[in-house]
Design an enzyme around this catalytic site. Structure first.
Site, PDB file in Angstrom:
ATOM      1  N   TRP A 106      75.063  46.549  56.690  1.00 36.88           N
ATOM      2  CA  TRP A 106      76.023  47.129  55.723  1.00 36.88           C
ATOM      3  C   TRP A 106      76.066  46.005  54.675  1.00 36.88           C
ATOM      4  O   TRP A 106      76.425  46.171  53.416  1.00 36.88           O
ATOM      5  CB  TRP A 106      78.078  46.660  56.677  1.00 36.88           C
ATOM      6  CG  TRP A 106      77.136  47.177  57.621  1.00 36.88           C
ATOM      7  CD1 TRP A 106      77.860  48.030  59.212  1.00 36.88           C
ATOM      8  CD2 TRP A 106      77.537  48.497  57.291  1.00 36.88           C
ATOM      9  NE1 TRP A 106      77.113  48.737  59.463  1.00 36.88           N
ATOM     10  CE2 TRP A 106      78.141  49.841  59.202  1.00 36.88           C
ATOM     11  CE3 TRP A 106      78.051  50.042  56.677  1.00 36.88           C
ATOM     12  CZ2 TRP A 106      77.725  50.884  58.543  1.00 36.88           C
ATOM     13  CZ3 TRP A 106      77.776  50.866  56.833  1.00 36.88           C
ATOM     14  CH2 TRP A 106      78.379  51.641  57.784  1.00 36.88           C
ATOM     15  N   ASP A 166      82.793  40.197  54.535  1.00 42.36           N
ATOM     16  CA  ASP A 166      83.166  41.380  54.913  1.00 42.36           C
ATOM     17  C   ASP A 166      83.451  41.610  56.425  1.00 42.36           C
ATOM     18  O   ASP A 166      82.483  40.642  56.927  1.00 42.36           O
ATOM     19  CB  ASP A 166      81.963  42.828  54.752  1.00 42.36           C
ATOM     20  CG  ASP A 166      82.049  43.597  55.369  1.00 42.36           C
ATOM     21  OD1 ASP A 166      83.315  44.249  56.363  1.00 42.36           O
ATOM     22  OD2 ASP A 166      81.310  45.095  56.294  1.00 42.36           O
ATOM     23  N   LYS A 179      87.425  48.650  64.751  1.00 40.00           N
ATOM     24  CA  LYS A 179      86.613  47.698  65.306  1.00 40.00           C
ATOM     25  C   LYS A 179      87.411  47.199  66.940  1.00 40.00           C
ATOM     26  O   LYS A 179      88.089  47.447  68.268  1.00 40.00           O
ATOM     27  CB  LYS A 179      85.488  46.633  65.330  1.00 40.00           C
ATOM     28  CG  LYS A 179      84.914  46.879  63.785  1.00 40.00           C
ATOM     29  CD  LYS A 179      84.391  48.338  64.287  1.00 40.00           C
ATOM     30  CE  LYS A 179      82.884  48.805  62.814  1.00 40.00           C
ATOM     31  NZ  LYS A 179      82.362  49.773  62.444  1.00 40.00           N
TER      32      LYS A 179
END
Ligand code: PLP
Length: 407
Positions: free
Chosen positions: A117, A208, A233
């Site tokens: 990511w 992030d 999530k």
């Protein structure tokens, strides 16, 4: 099967607390006796206003967000922020360097790469900063400040490996790499902790937190400029992205682009526009925000807040990693992340050793009600995601199965 016969280890979208989903299903049909469902109510009406304001207040309480930060509910996912972070921070940087265009130097943007990511975020910064015409210097200079790609993302950088630029506009990192199962350890004194002290003064820090948001406290909160996370999530359904932005970075990006040398920011991605309109500049994803609001209330009221979540998440991760280490000693399994301090509390990645054994493991797991354990398509293997809503009981049952399988 019924909901309670299944243990869902999905990496995202992920399971949510059953009580919140039960309440949401009632609200979907008839929200607080209005005779209308939550998705059928105006985002500007008093009912939804109370929902979004409640979510903001509860998130502020849960995470202890300081007053000089604004909480925003945005769209476009974590991926949208790969772009929005670059554009908004370039604009803030340009406004603080109001020199004539011919004298302006595109700033360095320092990326710490620890997995898939952060690499994607870096690639997007490179794409956005590419000079749009010959002889244009480009908008910024994305640069790798540290990377563990050469060791296949199985560890975190050492302190010596970080090479931060003195004059970067920002340093970017991903706190938890969902695909690889790498996470920065929770305490500043832990080996491998994110080296805030090495980031030069005046350089902003962006994180992030998509897959570790509200799983435990955020270390060094006030050293961050922006913290962001997709909801899907730990917080709620996909469709809403939470941004926590330091107030001085809510800048008018149109003014910045008038100075030259930086591109305009798409209107729904400008943090100041979102902030000035209480996250209601355009129609927000009302249902994901509603469910997130219910989850936040539930975590505060029934799960002991962030300290309670931290304790349970630590226990769950320890149990699973200890079980897998035993299996590893027997030659039956292998943990992907080799450094203990870098192992994610949220996404536990491992392989089952032996020809055809992984397939057998997954088939047996499926029969016992364990779902969505397959690793990300780019890396394969097994990934057990044990977010906030995955219970200790589910983790214990998975450990029993691993022990049995590895006998
Ligand atoms: N960052 C991290 C750490 C992620 O886990 C994900 C998605 O799983 C993303 C970014 C991208 O998020 P989205 O799919 O919401 O764009």
């Amino acid at each position: 099967p019924t909901r309670d016969q299944v243990h869902n280890f999905a990496a995202g979208p992920s399971p949510l607390p059953t009580t919140c989903l039960e309440e949401a299903s009632l609200g979907l049909l008839n929200y607080e006796d209005t005779g209308m469902g939550i998705c059928e109510l105006s985002h500007r009406g008093k009912e939804f206003k109370a929902v979004i304001e409640g979510a903001e207040a509860d998130l502020r309480t849960l995470l202890g967000v300081p007053k000089n930060y604004t909480i925003l509910f945005s769209q476009g996912g974590g991926t949208g922020q790969f772009s929005a972070v670059v554009l908004n921070l370039l604009a803030a940087h340009r406004l603080s360097h109001p020199v004539p265009a011919e004298q302006f130097q595109p700033p360095v943007l320092d990326y710490v790469l620890t997995g898939s990511w952060s690499s994607k975020a870096y690639a997007e910064a490179q794409r956005l900063c590419t000079p749009p015409f010959p002889n244009c210097p480009g908008f910024g200079q994305p640069r790798i400040a540290a990377s563990t790609k050469s060791t296949s993302w199985t560890r975190l950088p050492t302190r010596e490996e970080y090479k931060f630029s003195q004059d970067a506009a920002y340093v970017y990192y991903c706190e938890n790499e969902t695909i690889n199962g790498i996470e920065f350890p929770p305490k500043q004194e832990d080996e491998g902790a994110f080296p805030f002290d090495l980031v030069p003064e005046g350089v902003e820090v962006v994180a992030d937190y998509s897959s570790s948001f509200i799983s435990r406290p955020i270390p060094n909160f006030s050293r961050h400029a922006i913290i962001y996370a997709g909801a899907q999530k730990n917080l709620g359904p996909s469709g809403v992205t939470v941004l926590i932005v330091r107030n001085d970075l809510l800048v008018d990006t149109t003014e910045a682009s008038k100075l030259g040398c930086i591109p305009p920011v798409p209107i729904t991605y400008e943090y100041k526009i979102l902030a000035d309109n209480g996250s209601l500049y355009n129609t927000p994803p009302t249902f994901p925000i509603y469910v997130s609001a219910l989850v936040l209330k539930h975590l505060i009221k029934n799960k002991g807040g962030l300290e309670g979540l931290e304790k349970t998440n630590k226990e769950k991760a320890e149990l699973l990693y200890n079980t897998l280490e035993d299996a590893e000693k027997k030659g039956k399994a292998r943990l992907v992340v080799r450094e203990k301090n870098a192992r994610s509390w949220m996404n536990v990645t491992f392989n089952i050793e032996g020809e055809g054994e992984e397939k057998k493991f997954l088939e047996g797991a499926e029969k016992r009600g364990f779902r969505q354990l397959k690793g990300h398509r780019s890396v394969g293997g097994i990934r057990a995601s044990i977010y906030n809503a995955v219970t200790m009981e589910s983790v214990q049952l998975l450990c029993e199965y691993i022990n049995e399988f590895c006998k």
